[in-house]
Motif scaffolding. Structure first.
Motif, PDB file in Angstrom:
ATOM      1  N   SER A  19       9.586  -0.972 -36.831  1.00 41.78           N
ATOM      2  CA  SER A  19      10.724  -1.890 -36.694  1.00 41.78           C
ATOM      3  C   SER A  19      11.333  -2.180 -38.062  1.00 41.78           C
ATOM      4  CB  SER A  19      10.335  -3.173 -35.957  1.00 41.78           C
ATOM      5  OG  SER A  19       9.274  -3.828 -36.579  1.00 41.78           O
ATOM      6  N   GLY A  20      10.513  -2.247 -39.092  1.00 39.22           N
ATOM      7  CA  GLY A  20      11.025  -2.435 -40.443  1.00 39.22           C
ATOM      8  C   GLY A  20      11.888  -1.276 -40.894  1.00 39.22           C
ATOM      9  N   GLN A  21      11.466  -0.067 -40.602  1.00 39.60           N
ATOM     10  CA  GLN A  21      12.236   1.134 -40.960  1.00 39.60           C
ATOM     11  C   GLN A  21      13.582   1.137 -40.239  1.00 39.60           C
ATOM     12  OE1 GLN A  21      11.444   3.511 -43.150  1.00 39.60           O
ATOM     13  NE2 GLN A  21      13.077   4.938 -42.692  1.00 39.60           N
ATOM     14  N   ARG A  22      13.573   0.787 -38.962  1.00 39.44           N
ATOM     15  CA  ARG A  22      14.803   0.767 -38.172  1.00 39.44           C
ATOM     16  C   ARG A  22      15.799  -0.244 -38.736  1.00 39.44           C
ATOM     17  NH1 ARG A  22      15.469  -2.456 -33.921  1.00 39.44           N
ATOM     18  NH2 ARG A  22      13.235  -2.761 -33.728  1.00 39.44           N
ATOM     19  N   ILE A  23      15.324  -1.432 -39.084  1.00 41.29           N
ATOM     20  CA  ILE A  23      16.196  -2.467 -39.659  1.00 41.29           C
ATOM     21  C   ILE A  23      16.682  -2.035 -41.035  1.00 41.29           C
ATOM     22  CG2 ILE A  23      16.254  -4.835 -40.536  1.00 41.29           C
ATOM     23  CD1 ILE A  23      14.320  -5.537 -38.177  1.00 41.29           C
ATOM     24  N   ALA A  24      15.778  -1.522 -41.864  1.00 37.71           N
ATOM     25  CA  ALA A  24      16.134  -1.113 -43.231  1.00 37.71           C
ATOM     26  C   ALA A  24      17.219  -0.036 -43.227  1.00 37.71           C
ATOM     27  CB  ALA A  24      14.894  -0.619 -43.972  1.00 37.71           C
ATOM     28  N   VAL A  25      17.054   0.975 -42.403  1.00 31.80           N
ATOM     29  CA  VAL A  25      18.042   2.063 -42.342  1.00 31.80           C
ATOM     30  C   VAL A  25      19.392   1.516 -41.893  1.00 31.80           C
ATOM     31  CG1 VAL A  25      18.660   4.180 -41.102  1.00 31.80           C
ATOM     32  CG2 VAL A  25      16.371   3.929 -42.066  1.00 31.80           C
ATOM     33  N   HIS A  26      19.391   0.653 -40.900  1.00 32.36           N
ATOM     34  CA  HIS A  26      20.651   0.072 -40.416  1.00 32.36           C
ATOM     35  C   HIS A  26      21.357  -0.704 -41.531  1.00 32.36           C
ATOM     36  CE1 HIS A  26      23.456  -1.696 -37.494  1.00 32.36           C
ATOM     37  NE2 HIS A  26      23.352  -2.778 -38.251  1.00 32.36           N
ATOM     38  N   LEU A  27      20.610  -1.543 -42.262  1.00 34.53           N
ATOM     39  CA  LEU A  27      21.214  -2.363 -43.317  1.00 34.53           C
ATOM     40  C   LEU A  27      21.811  -1.507 -44.431  1.00 34.53           C
ATOM     41  CD1 LEU A  27      18.580  -5.232 -43.616  1.00 34.53           C
ATOM     42  CD2 LEU A  27      20.753  -5.256 -42.358  1.00 34.53           C
ATOM     43  N   VAL A  28      21.111  -0.444 -44.809  1.00 32.81           N
ATOM     44  CA  VAL A  28      21.621   0.439 -45.862  1.00 32.81           C
ATOM     45  C   VAL A  28      22.783   1.277 -45.329  1.00 32.81           C
ATOM     46  CG1 VAL A  28      21.037   2.364 -47.388  1.00 32.81           C
ATOM     47  CG2 VAL A  28      19.453   0.429 -47.157  1.00 32.81           C
ATOM     48  N   GLU A  29      22.640   1.795 -44.118  1.00 33.64           N
ATOM     49  CA  GLU A  29      23.697   2.630 -43.535  1.00 33.64           C
ATOM     50  C   GLU A  29      25.017   1.870 -43.418  1.00 33.64           C
ATOM     51  OE1 GLU A  29      24.690   5.056 -39.413  1.00 33.64           O
ATOM     52  OE2 GLU A  29      22.657   4.317 -39.747  1.00 33.64           O
ATOM     53  N   ASP A  71      26.661 -11.410 -42.449  1.00 32.72           N
ATOM     54  CA  ASP A  71      26.627 -10.157 -41.686  1.00 32.72           C
ATOM     55  C   ASP A  71      25.225  -9.555 -41.676  1.00 32.72           C
ATOM     56  OD1 ASP A  71      29.339 -10.314 -41.042  1.00 32.72           O
ATOM     57  OD2 ASP A  71      29.946  -9.133 -42.786  1.00 32.72           O
ATOM     58  N   LEU A  72      24.524  -9.663 -42.803  1.00 33.59           N
ATOM     59  CA  LEU A  72      23.157  -9.159 -42.901  1.00 33.59           C
ATOM     60  C   LEU A  72      22.254  -9.921 -41.932  1.00 33.59           C
ATOM     61  CD1 LEU A  72      21.331  -8.083 -46.036  1.00 33.59           C
ATOM     62  CD2 LEU A  72      20.260  -9.788 -44.628  1.00 33.59           C
ATOM     63  N   GLU A  73      22.353 -11.235 -41.931  1.00 31.61           N
ATOM     64  CA  GLU A  73      21.545 -12.059 -41.021  1.00 31.61           C
ATOM     65  C   GLU A  73      21.843 -11.705 -39.560  1.00 31.61           C
ATOM     66  OE1 GLU A  73      21.977 -16.399 -39.447  1.00 31.61           O
ATOM     67  OE2 GLU A  73      21.070 -16.496 -41.459  1.00 31.61           O
ATOM     68  N   LYS A  74      23.108 -11.562 -39.237  1.00 34.06           N
ATOM     69  CA  LYS A  74      23.512 -11.224 -37.873  1.00 34.06           C
ATOM     70  C   LYS A  74      22.901  -9.886 -37.445  1.00 34.06           C
ATOM     71  CE  LYS A  74      27.781 -10.959 -35.187  1.00 34.06           C
ATOM     72  NZ  LYS A  74      29.243 -11.006 -35.283  1.00 34.06           N
ATOM     73  N   ALA A  75      22.930  -8.892 -38.320  1.00 37.99           N
ATOM     74  CA  ALA A  75      22.360  -7.579 -38.010  1.00 37.99           C
ATOM     75  C   ALA A  75      20.850  -7.672 -37.815  1.00 37.99           C
ATOM     76  CB  ALA A  75      22.698  -6.581 -39.120  1.00 37.99           C
ATOM     77  N   ILE A  76      20.170  -8.385 -38.695  1.00 37.08           N
ATOM     78  CA  ILE A  76      18.711  -8.522 -38.559  1.00 37.08           C
ATOM     79  C   ILE A  76      18.377  -9.221 -37.244  1.00 37.08           C
ATOM     80  CG2 ILE A  76      16.642  -9.635 -39.472  1.00 37.08           C
ATOM     81  CD1 ILE A  76      17.813  -9.213 -42.295  1.00 37.08           C
TER      82      ILE A  76
END
Length: 111
Positions: A19-29, A71-76
């Motif tokens: 789940s950390g990888q999925r969130i991390a990739v989304h935030l960077v992408e 926006d970062l908080e909303k995505a997480i």
């Protein structure tokens, strides 16, 4: 010394590396973070709904612009499996000027 108060580190615990990888990739992408470090296997002790809990988690250490926090908080919150995720932003007071410039530039890079 260069001002760094427009850059933040956001800490977020997740239940596992996947789940950390999925969130991390989304935030960077989506350019909400310049870099996310995924620190596996931390142990968390906390009180939740009247119970003392001890769990293995992973920790995301997210480097981003303070202007992108909402926006970062909303995505997480959208991607996170927890009912109430830990999302804590810590403003920077100093840092290597070149690194801070790189974090700032992520929003402006050509796609």
């Amino acid at each position: 010394m260069s001002s760094a108060n427009d850059i933040q580190i956001v800490y977020c615990t997740v239940p596992d590396a996947d789940s950390g990888q999925r969130i991390a990739v989304h935030l960077v992408e989506y350019r909400l973070a310049a870099c996310v470090n995924l620190i596996p296997e931390i142990k968390s002790v906390y009180r939740w709904k009247g119970e003392i809990c001890t769990d293995s988690e992973s920790l995301l250490m997210i480097k981003s612009r303070a202007a992108d926090y909402k926006d970062l908080e909303k995505a997480i919150r959208r991607l996170h499996p927890y009912e109430l995720p830990e999302i804590i932003a810590v403003p920077l007071s100093n840092g290597l000027p070149g690194y801070l410039d790189w974090v700032r530039s992520i929003k402006n890079e050509a796609q």
